[in-house]
Scaffold this active site. Structure first.
Site, PDB file in Angstrom:
ATOM      1  N   HIS A 262      23.028 -20.871  -7.417  1.00  0.00           N
ATOM      2  CA  HIS A 262      22.868 -21.354  -8.701  1.00  0.00           C
ATOM      3  C   HIS A 262      24.069 -22.084  -9.356  1.00  0.00           C
ATOM      4  O   HIS A 262      25.113 -21.447  -9.526  1.00  0.00           O
ATOM      5  CB  HIS A 262      22.741 -19.931  -9.021  1.00  0.00           C
TER       6      HIS A 262
ATOM      7  N   HIS B 295      25.986 -24.586 -12.285  1.00  0.00           N
ATOM      8  CA  HIS B 295      25.989 -25.136 -13.890  1.00  0.00           C
ATOM      9  C   HIS B 295      26.714 -26.379 -13.777  1.00  0.00           C
ATOM     10  O   HIS B 295      27.526 -26.453 -12.562  1.00  0.00           O
ATOM     11  CB  HIS B 295      26.554 -24.202 -14.667  1.00  0.00           C
TER      12      HIS B 295
ATOM     13  N   ASN C  42      22.660 -25.315 -16.721  1.00  0.00           N
ATOM     14  CA  ASN C  42      22.309 -25.456 -15.325  1.00  0.00           C
ATOM     15  C   ASN C  42      22.173 -26.913 -14.921  1.00  0.00           C
ATOM     16  O   ASN C  42      21.913 -27.690 -15.655  1.00  0.00           O
ATOM     17  CB  ASN C  42      21.125 -24.768 -14.798  1.00  0.00           C
TER      18      ASN C  42
ATOM     19  N   ARG D 184      14.787 -18.852 -18.551  1.00  0.00           N
ATOM     20  CA  ARG D 184      15.658 -17.853 -18.955  1.00  0.00           C
ATOM     21  C   ARG D 184      17.010 -18.310 -19.125  1.00  0.00           C
ATOM     22  O   ARG D 184      17.624 -18.180 -20.213  1.00  0.00           O
ATOM     23  CB  ARG D 184      15.347 -16.935 -17.712  1.00  0.00           C
ATOM     24  N   ASP D 185      17.652 -18.629 -18.015  1.00  0.00           N
ATOM     25  CA  ASP D 185      19.024 -18.970 -18.176  1.00  0.00           C
ATOM     26  C   ASP D 185      19.174 -20.253 -19.268  1.00  0.00           C
ATOM     27  O   ASP D 185      20.241 -20.153 -19.898  1.00  0.00           O
ATOM     28  CB  ASP D 185      19.492 -19.495 -16.820  1.00  0.00           C
TER      29      ASP D 185
ATOM     30  N   CYS E 284      26.207 -22.523 -23.384  1.00  0.00           N
ATOM     31  CA  CYS E 284      26.285 -21.272 -24.457  1.00  0.00           C
ATOM     32  C   CYS E 284      26.624 -22.026 -25.670  1.00  0.00           C
ATOM     33  O   CYS E 284      27.594 -22.836 -25.988  1.00  0.00           O
ATOM     34  CB  CYS E 284      27.352 -20.316 -24.100  1.00  0.00           C
TER      35      CYS E 284
END
Ligand code: COA
Ligand code: ZN
Length: 304
Positions: A207, A209, A249, A16-17, A240
């Protein structure tokens, strides 16, 4: 090293991420990645999100991906949703663990879900009710918990106020996102301590990055504070394509490699995970930023 937990629960968020922040890949590759991850021993996977295909074209095929993926018993799969439309889609697809999202900063929330934090919190009140009525759990992800790319530092008390609200609304879990990689060990200590003061028994999921190279240091700090749940993404997928300098991540194999060396159990087969990181690299067609993928584990010796 001080008191450390004996086991840690890792949630793999690459499908997902990770993939939402890569150039779009074919549905079949997403399914391959999910199935390969399900065979590594990882116990939690964030599989897809049910979001606007206009906002995130990379997740437009979430229904097809999830329908085709192997659901391995013993693995908990979750889905992220931004609104009730997404929640309905996730429930119809059979998910029982659902994540909803709000940012700790106004500008990021506006960019991410096109509404104010107060509006998001009202939506979340409704969403939690709707998910519980359908027999699903609701996790609230608080994005920009450690800093916001638009607003800079975020007051840990602003994070605590959101936790207060969503816990009162019945959130089953709360997670703390470092969407833009602004967390440092110092900020982790500040946020975890502030939340713990008000909610000593709330399990915290963090979470990170690795945008500025602090993710493993953040995790070590959190471990020393007794946190036992972390998100990570295989190969360090993500970052991105439209935001220069953004990074994915923290790589799952780097986290597992560090934890196992400290005697902390994850259930994950590190060698199998490294193979999946190679697959992820093949799928996105670029070199991924994971040192353990590149060099192998420290115990893998070279011929003398
Ligand atoms: N699933 C599928 N389609 C959806 C949807 C969902 N969950 N939510 C909205 N849509 C569609 C609408 O039908 C509408 O389609 P149309 O333009 O063809 O009519 C379009 O998306 C826009 O919907 P609208 O309700 O006006 O939302 P918006 O433009 O204000 O966007 C969100 C708000 C929340 C839907 C959008 O910003 C979003 O999906 N964000 C996700 C962000 C994300 O995943 N971030 C990473 C996780 S932290
Ligand atoms: Zn993220």
């Amino acid at each position: 090293m001080g008191e450390l937990p004996t086991s840690v629960s890792i949630r793999e968020v690459g499908p997902r991420d990770g993939l939402q922040n890569e150039a779009p890949v074919p549905t079949a590759d997403k399914v391959r990645l999910l199935d390969a991850l399900s065979a590594t021993g990882v116990r939690r996977i964030e599989a897809v999100s049910f979001v606007s295909p206009r906002a995130i074209p990379q997740m437009a095929d979430a229904d097809q991906v999830w329908a085709a993926a192997r659901k391995v018993p013993g693995v908990r799969y979750s889905a992220l949703v931004p609104n009730s439309r997404g929640a309905q889609r996730a429930l119809a697809a059979g998910f029982t663990e659902i994540e909803v999202v709000v940012s700790a900063s106004e500008s990021h929330n506006r960019h991410n879900v096109n509404r104010s934090v107060a509006e998001s919190l009202d939506d979340i009140t409704q969403l939690i009710g709707m998910l519980h009525a359908a027999g699903a759990t609701a996790e609230v992800i608080i994005s920009t918990s450690f800093g916001c790319a638009y607003e800079g530092d975020v007051d840990p008390q602003a994070v605590v106020r959101i936790v207060d609200r969503v816990v009162a609304d019945g959130a089953d879990r709360v997670s703390f996102g470092d969407t833009t990689g602004m967390a440092t060990p110092y900020r982790v200590q500040q946020v975890v301590t502030a939340v713990r003061e008000r909610h000593p028994d709330l399990p915290l999921l963090l979470h990170f990055h690795n945008t500025r190279g602090t993710a493993l240091a953040n995790i070590l700090t959190a471990l020393q504070l007794g946190v036992t749940e972390f998100d990570a993404s295989v190969g360090g997928l993500g970052g991105c394509p439209y935001a220069p300098g953004a990074t994915g991540n923290v790589a799952t194999e780097e986290v597992v490699h560090m934890l196992h060396d400290m005697g902390i159990e994850t259930g994950i087969d590190l060698e199998a995970l490294i193979e999946v990181a190679k697959l992820a690299q093949e799928i996105v067609g670029r070199e991924l930023p994971s040192g353990v993928l590149r060099a192998g584990p420290r115990t893998r010796l070279v011929a003398a």
